[in-house]
Enzyme design. Structure first.
Site, PDB file in Angstrom:
ATOM      1  N   PRO A   8     145.103  49.733 -16.568  1.00  0.00           N
ATOM      2  CG  PRO A   8     144.188  51.193 -18.114  1.00  0.00           C
ATOM      3  CD  PRO A   8     143.930  50.556 -16.777  1.00  0.00           C
ATOM      4  CB  ALA A  20     140.260  62.886 -14.418  1.00  0.00           C
ATOM      5  CE1 TYR A  21     141.619  55.422 -18.373  1.00  0.00           C
ATOM      6  CE2 TYR A  21     143.998  55.652 -18.364  1.00  0.00           C
ATOM      7  CZ  TYR A  21     142.873  54.891 -18.595  1.00  0.00           C
ATOM      8  OH  TYR A  21     142.996  53.605 -19.036  1.00  0.00           O
ATOM      9  CB  VAL A  22     146.884  59.425 -14.398  1.00  0.00           C
ATOM     10  CG1 VAL A  22     148.037  59.046 -13.478  1.00  0.00           C
ATOM     11  CG2 VAL A  22     147.298  59.263 -15.859  1.00  0.00           C
TER      12      VAL A  22
END
Length: 123
Positions: A8, A20-22
């Site tokens: 993404p 955490a996702y980034v």
């Protein structure tokens, strides 16, 4: 031979409350660039497709919940939560992302490697 990495847009842009996702997505960008460097002499290209908001079942299911939480319509929730920063103000279709993957798998990308290709509708 081609090698593609899909991730993404959060590999390029931060997003509040998703550290955490980034961080994981930024890591994939670094991995993509390193793999491209390591395989360039072997004729292998490695690139990342970085999509913006795509029309998926997940987004379609989230919209009514977001609208209910905010007391708005589904369209207002879409514009506020998902399309707020996007220039085109529309969900991307999976075929928009697929067309980029087809290009990257073609001979036309022979000199493109280590890149994060944004398919975002403008972001």
């Amino acid at each position: 031979m081609e090698s593609l990495t899909f991730l993404p847009l959060n590999g390029r842009l931060p997003d509040a409350y998703k550290s955490a996702y980034v961080a994981a997505k930024f890591g994939v960008v670094g991995f993509t660039q390193t793999a491209a460097l390591e395989t360039a002499q072997d004729g292998i290209t490695v690139n990342a497709i970085m999509p913006g908001p795509v029309r998926t079942e997940l987004i379609e299911k989230q919209l009514p919940k977001l609208a209910a939480e905010n007391g708005t319509t589904v369209e207002e929730a879409l514009n506020h939560h998902i399309l707020g920063k996007q220039w085109m103000k529309r969900l991307l279709e999976p075929s928009d992302i697929g067309a980029t993957a087809v290009f990257l798998a073609s001979a036309g990308d022979a000199a493109i490697t280590g890149e994060g290709i944004g398919v975002t509708g403008g972001m």
